[in-house]
Scaffold this motif. Sequence first.
Motif, PDB file in Angstrom:
ATOM      1  N   THR A  49     -46.422 -86.663  34.750  1.00 23.14           N
ATOM      2  CA  THR A  49     -47.816 -86.260  34.528  1.00 23.14           C
ATOM      3  C   THR A  49     -48.044 -86.041  33.035  1.00 23.14           C
ATOM      4  O   THR A  49     -47.106 -86.162  32.233  1.00 23.14           O
ATOM      5  N   ASP A  50     -49.294 -85.667  32.708  1.00 27.72           N
ATOM      6  CA  ASP A  50     -49.594 -85.336  31.302  1.00 27.72           C
ATOM      7  C   ASP A  50     -49.261 -83.883  30.983  1.00 27.72           C
ATOM      8  O   ASP A  50     -49.525 -83.416  29.873  1.00 27.72           O
ATOM      9  N   LEU A  51     -48.720 -83.163  31.958  1.00 29.02           N
ATOM     10  CA  LEU A  51     -48.427 -81.747  31.709  1.00 29.02           C
ATOM     11  C   LEU A  51     -47.404 -81.613  30.579  1.00 29.02           C
ATOM     12  O   LEU A  51     -46.493 -82.438  30.466  1.00 29.02           O
ATOM     13  N   LEU A  52     -47.570 -80.564  29.780  1.00 31.49           N
ATOM     14  CA  LEU A  52     -46.637 -80.331  28.677  1.00 31.49           C
ATOM     15  C   LEU A  52     -45.878 -79.027  28.928  1.00 31.49           C
ATOM     16  O   LEU A  52     -46.341 -77.933  28.577  1.00 31.49           O
ATOM     17  N   PRO A  53     -44.704 -79.115  29.603  1.00 33.96           N
ATOM     18  CA  PRO A  53     -43.938 -77.893  29.912  1.00 33.96           C
ATOM     19  C   PRO A  53     -43.200 -77.414  28.664  1.00 33.96           C
ATOM     20  O   PRO A  53     -42.116 -77.898  28.353  1.00 33.96           O
ATOM     21  N   SER A  54     -43.810 -76.463  27.950  1.00 32.29           N
ATOM     22  CA  SER A  54     -43.278 -76.092  26.642  1.00 32.29           C
ATOM     23  C   SER A  54     -42.086 -75.144  26.739  1.00 32.29           C
ATOM     24  O   SER A  54     -41.264 -75.088  25.828  1.00 32.29           O
ATOM     25  N   LEU A  55     -42.005 -74.388  27.815  1.00 27.79           N
ATOM     26  CA  LEU A  55     -40.856 -73.480  27.994  1.00 27.79           C
ATOM     27  C   LEU A  55     -40.594 -73.361  29.485  1.00 27.79           C
ATOM     28  O   LEU A  55     -41.534 -73.138  30.255  1.00 27.79           O
ATOM     29  N   ALA A  56     -39.342 -73.514  29.911  1.00 22.96           N
ATOM     30  CA  ALA A  56     -39.040 -73.443  31.352  1.00 22.96           C
ATOM     31  C   ALA A  56     -37.775 -72.618  31.582  1.00 22.96           C
ATOM     32  O   ALA A  56     -36.758 -72.842  30.915  1.00 22.96           O
ATOM     33  N   VAL A  57     -37.868 -71.678  32.519  1.00 25.06           N
ATOM     34  CA  VAL A  57     -36.746 -70.777  32.786  1.00 25.06           C
ATOM     35  C   VAL A  57     -36.496 -70.702  34.291  1.00 25.06           C
ATOM     36  O   VAL A  57     -37.419 -70.468  35.071  1.00 25.06           O
ATOM     37  N   LEU A  58     -35.239 -70.899  34.671  1.00 22.10           N
ATOM     38  CA  LEU A  58     -34.862 -70.895  36.098  1.00 22.10           C
ATOM     39  C   LEU A  58     -33.973 -69.692  36.389  1.00 22.10           C
ATOM     40  O   LEU A  58     -33.066 -69.373  35.610  1.00 22.10           O
ATOM     41  N   LYS A  59     -34.248 -69.025  37.511  1.00 23.23           N
ATOM     42  CA  LYS A  59     -33.434 -67.868  37.892  1.00 23.23           C
ATOM     43  C   LYS A  59     -33.173 -67.885  39.400  1.00 23.23           C
ATOM     44  O   LYS A  59     -33.942 -68.482  40.152  1.00 23.23           O
TER      45      LYS A  59
END
Length: 442
Positions: free
Chosen positions: A338-348
């Motif tokens: 997609t055109d989404l811009l995931p600038s920071l991603a954190v998984l827990k």
Amino acid sequence: MFNEHIRSWGNNFNCSANEYSCSSVSLAAEIVRSCTSHGIIPRGAGRSYGDQSLNSGGGLLSLQRSEDSNGYVVTDSGLVTVNGESSIGDLLSAVIPQGWLLPVVPGSESITIGGALAADAHGKNHFHRSSLASWCKEMNVMIADGSIIHCSTETERDLFWATVGGLGLTGLIISATLQLQKITGSCLEVNTKSYSRFSCLFEGLKIASKSNEYAVAWLDLLSERHPGRGIVKSAHLDKNRNLERGRVDTKSINFPLSPSVNFITRPMCSIHNSLKYGSSLITRGTAITPISDFLFPLDKVSNWKNLYGRAGLMQWQFVVPDEDSLLLENIIKDIGNTDLLPSLAVLKRCGKESGSYLSFCRPGWTLAIDFPANAKARDLLVGFDKSIAEVGGRVYLAKDSCLDADLIHKMYPKLDKWKSIRRYFDPKNVWQSDFSRRLNLI
Ligand SMILES: Cc1cc2nc3c(=O)[nH]c(=O)nc-3n(C[C@H](O)[C@H](O)[C@H](O)COP(=O)(O)OP(=O)(O)OC[C@H]3O[C@@H](n4cnc5c(N)ncnc54)[C@H](O)[C@@H]3O)c2cc1C
């Protein structure tokens, strides 16, 4: 005082409202009793990414912060009573040198105790310690008629479980008694490992969550070849360091950033991610750090949110059950298309739910992603929300900016029970917010 420019933490919502910062509980009660049809909502440190503590045309209520009147006196069994307006940082600075730690610490020291309880916040150890409500023994809550009710897991249970996680919509948390955890040292032994593929990172985080107090993964969702590569940081308390060193004294860099320019572009974020991932290959291994360095990484740059320009950012956080972790992987892949811009991603990793009627965390995996706020991003996220609701997953209400009101019942099966308790304690809808109106919660 009437203020026209109150913004959400993400800068993506704003409101004009009357701000009441009261010097006493009795003054706050008077204001609650005299509020208009637009109602009033408690406001803590304003660290909600979305519109949870905004109330257009109505009131915002807080108690002025002062030296905590309860004095942070910890009993032999580790109980401490704290004012709702005290910050997580104030509490930790007072109790760590005494050999105690809050078992659940959210990711910014500025968050207030009232705000953290109203979100039923979780930390980087939900898999061991659940969320904050599980460590709260009792609270004093100012309800809609200005009176104060003492509630706990034994007395006034409904008010208690509706208020933790209730985002201020049942009343103002005046004080709370919390169970602390004994510590003998105040530094963390932090292990850093990087993984070039999501499948390996996922396994790495699973293992790290089993054998450590804390575990968290940063993901690079912009890598074209390996979306979801990243870094796992796990930590446990280092028993050999003295308590003083763990004091909360996060030093933040204050860039002179005004939100007039948007720095968050795809090339900038890709470069940042590549540098971060690349440097983790050098810094991997074990290091001893003060607790605050590990728990509050985002506090190190005080106004980073201004990097997103005038439109601001939204944080989207969801949880999926263990048996549906494939959906997590699919969402990561789909975001890349997609055109989404995931600038920071954190998984827990998430563990046991608390008793809150609106508790977010449930056993499974939670991914939090920052996006520049815009209408297209909102539409795309609503599509993902449907698949998340389908498998019994949830979007975190405390951070939400775009959930479809029709999905909330599916995600939060105890919502009707919560609404009926709320109505009982607040039949005239005194407590309301832009968030509660957006999601038809009252
Ligand atoms: C950098 C950053 C990191 C974060 N990390 C985490 C994390 O790791 N885990 C997590 O769970 N959340 C996290 N959050 C979200 C945060 O915990 C919640 O948004 C929290 O509610 C913010 O509290 P606040 O004091 O800023 O209150 P506000 O933003 O002012 O208010 C938040 C909500 O709490 C209500 N509220 C505030 N004070 C009271 C009170 N005294 N009585 C009753 N209701 C009240 C408000 O009405 C509102 O609905 C993070 C947020 C930021 C900005």
